[in-house]
Design an enzyme around this catalytic site. Structure first.
Site, PDB file in Angstrom:
ATOM      1  N   THR A  69       0.861  -5.995  -1.176  1.00  0.00           N
ATOM      2  CA  THR A  69      -0.133  -5.226  -1.622  1.00  0.00           C
ATOM      3  C   THR A  69       0.520  -4.409  -2.649  1.00  0.00           C
ATOM      4  O   THR A  69      -0.237  -3.962  -3.796  1.00  0.00           O
ATOM      5  CB  THR A  69      -0.484  -4.355  -0.603  1.00  0.00           C
ATOM      6  OG1 THR A  69      -1.125  -5.249   0.376  1.00  0.00           O
ATOM      7  CG2 THR A  69      -1.921  -3.591  -0.924  1.00  0.00           C
ATOM      8  N   THR A 141       3.099  -5.100   3.462  1.00  0.00           N
ATOM      9  CA  THR A 141       3.439  -4.066   4.494  1.00  0.00           C
ATOM     10  C   THR A 141       3.237  -4.907   6.067  1.00  0.00           C
ATOM     11  O   THR A 141       3.736  -4.366   7.020  1.00  0.00           O
ATOM     12  CB  THR A 141       2.268  -3.006   4.322  1.00  0.00           C
ATOM     13  OG1 THR A 141       0.810  -3.639   4.630  1.00  0.00           O
ATOM     14  CG2 THR A 141       2.689  -2.194   3.370  1.00  0.00           C
ATOM     15  N   ASP A 142       2.453  -6.007   6.103  1.00  0.00           N
ATOM     16  CA  ASP A 142       2.308  -6.827   7.421  1.00  0.00           C
ATOM     17  C   ASP A 142       3.575  -7.020   7.929  1.00  0.00           C
ATOM     18  O   ASP A 142       3.513  -7.063   9.290  1.00  0.00           O
ATOM     19  CB  ASP A 142       1.492  -8.027   6.928  1.00  0.00           C
ATOM     20  CG  ASP A 142      -0.061  -7.618   6.337  1.00  0.00           C
ATOM     21  OD1 ASP A 142      -0.400  -6.485   6.618  1.00  0.00           O
ATOM     22  OD2 ASP A 142      -0.759  -8.817   6.190  1.00  0.00           O
TER      23      ASP A 142
HETATM   24  N1  GLU Z   1      -0.695  -6.328   3.279  1.00  0.00           N
HETATM   25  C1  GLU Z   1      -0.298  -7.911   2.802  1.00  0.00           C
HETATM   26  C2  GLU Z   1       1.007  -8.195   2.864  1.00  0.00           C
HETATM   27  O1  GLU Z   1       1.716  -7.821   3.979  1.00  0.00           O
HETATM   28  C3  GLU Z   1      -0.898  -8.129   1.520  1.00  0.00           C
HETATM   29  C4  GLU Z   1      -1.385  -9.248   1.239  1.00  0.00           C
HETATM   30  C5  GLU Z   1      -1.595  -9.932  -0.076  1.00  0.00           C
HETATM   31  O2  GLU Z   1      -0.463  -9.481  -0.855  1.00  0.00           O
HETATM   32  O3  GLU Z   1      -2.285 -10.576  -0.543  1.00  0.00           O
HETATM   33  O4  GLU Z   1       1.675  -8.731   2.280  1.00  0.00           O
END
Ligand code: GLU
Length: 379
Positions: A69, A141-142
């Site tokens: 993100t 962050t996931d």
């Molecule tokens: N929060 C998501 C991640 O952990 C971001 C999603 C994205 O980049 O599309 O990567």
């Protein structure tokens, strides 16, 4: 559509050096989004300066960008180079170098990339000329809590490796990425952080990689350090370390990756009412060397799952019980009692996803139940 560029590795310039504009022509549209995000967030873009002579005396900080993100704008992903150019005044704190590992959502980071990242970071810290004071990994962050723990367990050095990202994209109001990145740079060069090891820095808090956990889907305060609390905090102009991470041997990794090309397959299986043993059996059939149960309470599963787990153990599959509650311990156990040696192996205070990482690494060393138990007691 977002342009993912997995595998694209670019050595970037130190911030300010040979940078003629904060936004290159190719990146102009992305730059507009970034500029908008920064202005809305109340920050100014980095001035387009040539390298200053005194900048050369500053410590080097190496940024490895993976995506997530923090890189996202409406319709595109910023590169690591673009991210560091969004940091006003960073050229008075550190000399930044940047490398693009990938530009993907963090769910797409592979275990092979983990191995490469750990080796690359060890190599960076071993450079004879101008090794970085710290490494910053920009990351979605996931799954950043997983990458941080993996690095915590596998890096030889204790030098700062700061995994950071953002809950809000670069083009959203109140984008948190620039502040998280700037705080990470300050931490990387902080004299008291020389042995802080792998940490997560989000929302002005420095969290130990082992305990850091994402506990909210969207808020900027989505991260906590279960049972441990932060190691420190960020003030507007500096970071403050309030306590030291648990002591460890610097120079020797907890798990040596030498010669490893892949990690053993370990699956996480959820416990819920009515669950039968099908997923446990499927994991064994798929070749899992280990199974981590995201158990109910302090390690419970349904009778059908327990039976399937007994069979899995009899087939030589390591079984670890963690808890789906999100906090608290599943006792590691003594190995005694019903079931004999290697009976219940609990994850201690590790969440299912962290217990999986420890079990994968532990299985590269041993399959002996008592040795596995000892590893879970001490990591
Ligand atoms: N929060 C998501 C991640 O952990 C971001 C999603 C994205 O980049 O599309 O990567």
């Amino acid at each position: 559509m977002r342009a993912d560029r997995p595998g694209r590795v670019v050595e970037g310039p130190g911030l300010g050096s040979r940078v003629s504009s904060p936004f290159s022509s190719q990146a102009f549209s992305k730059g507009l989004f970034l500029l908008l995000g920064l202005l809305l967030a109340g920050a100014a873009p980095a001035p387009a300066t040539a390298v200053q002579a005194d900048t050369l005396d500053l410590p080097r900080v190496h940024v490895m960008a993976t995506g997530g993100t923090i890189s996202n704008t409406e319709g595109d992903r910023l590169t690591g180079e673009e991210l560091i150019r969004s940091l006003p005044g960073v050229d008075t704190v550190a000399r930044l170098t940047v490398e693009q590992i990938s530009n993907v959502a963090s769910g797409a980071i592979s275990l092979e990339q983990w191995l490469q990242m750990a080796r690359r970071i060890d190599d960076l810290f071993s450079e004879s000329e101008d090794p970085p004071a710290g490494v910053i990994l920009t990351h979605g962050t996931d799954t950043m809590e997983e990458t941080a723990y993996f690095l915590d367990l596998t890096l030889a050095q204790c030098r700062p490796v700061i995994v950071t990202g953002a809950m809000r994209t670069a083009s959203m109001l109140g984008a948190d990425g620039p502040a998280n990145l700037m705080n990470s740079v300050r931490l990387a060069v902080h004299p008291e952080a020389r042995e802080v090891g792998a940490v997560v820095l989000m929302n002005d808090e420095i969290l130990p990689g082992r305990e850091a956990a994402k506990v909210h889907t969207s808020r900027t305060n989505a991260f906590v350090a279960h049972g441990a609390g932060p190691l420190g905090v960020a003030d507007p102009d500096s970071v403050v370390l309030e306590r030291s991470p648990p002591p460890r041997t610097c120079g020797t990794p907890a798990f040596d990756l030498s010669g490893l090309e892949s990690l053993p397959r370990v699956e996480v299986i959820h416990v819920h009412l009515g669950a039968d043993g099908a997923l446990v059996r499927a994991a064994v059939e798929a070749g899992a060397q280990g199974i981590v149960m995201a158990s109910v309470g302090r390690g419970g599963s349904t009778p059908a799952q327990s039976e399937a787990l007994q069979q899995a153990r009899a087939a030589g599959v390591a079984v670890v019980r963690s808890s789906r509650t999100g906090a608290g311990r599943v006792p590691v156990g003594s190995g005694g009692g019903e079931g004999g040696p290697g009976a219940l192996l609990g994850a201690g205070d590790l969440t299912p996803q962290k217990a999986r990482i420890l079990l994968m690494l532990a299985l590269t060393r041993t399959e002996d139940p008592d040795e596995l138990r000892q590893i879970f007691r001490t990591h």
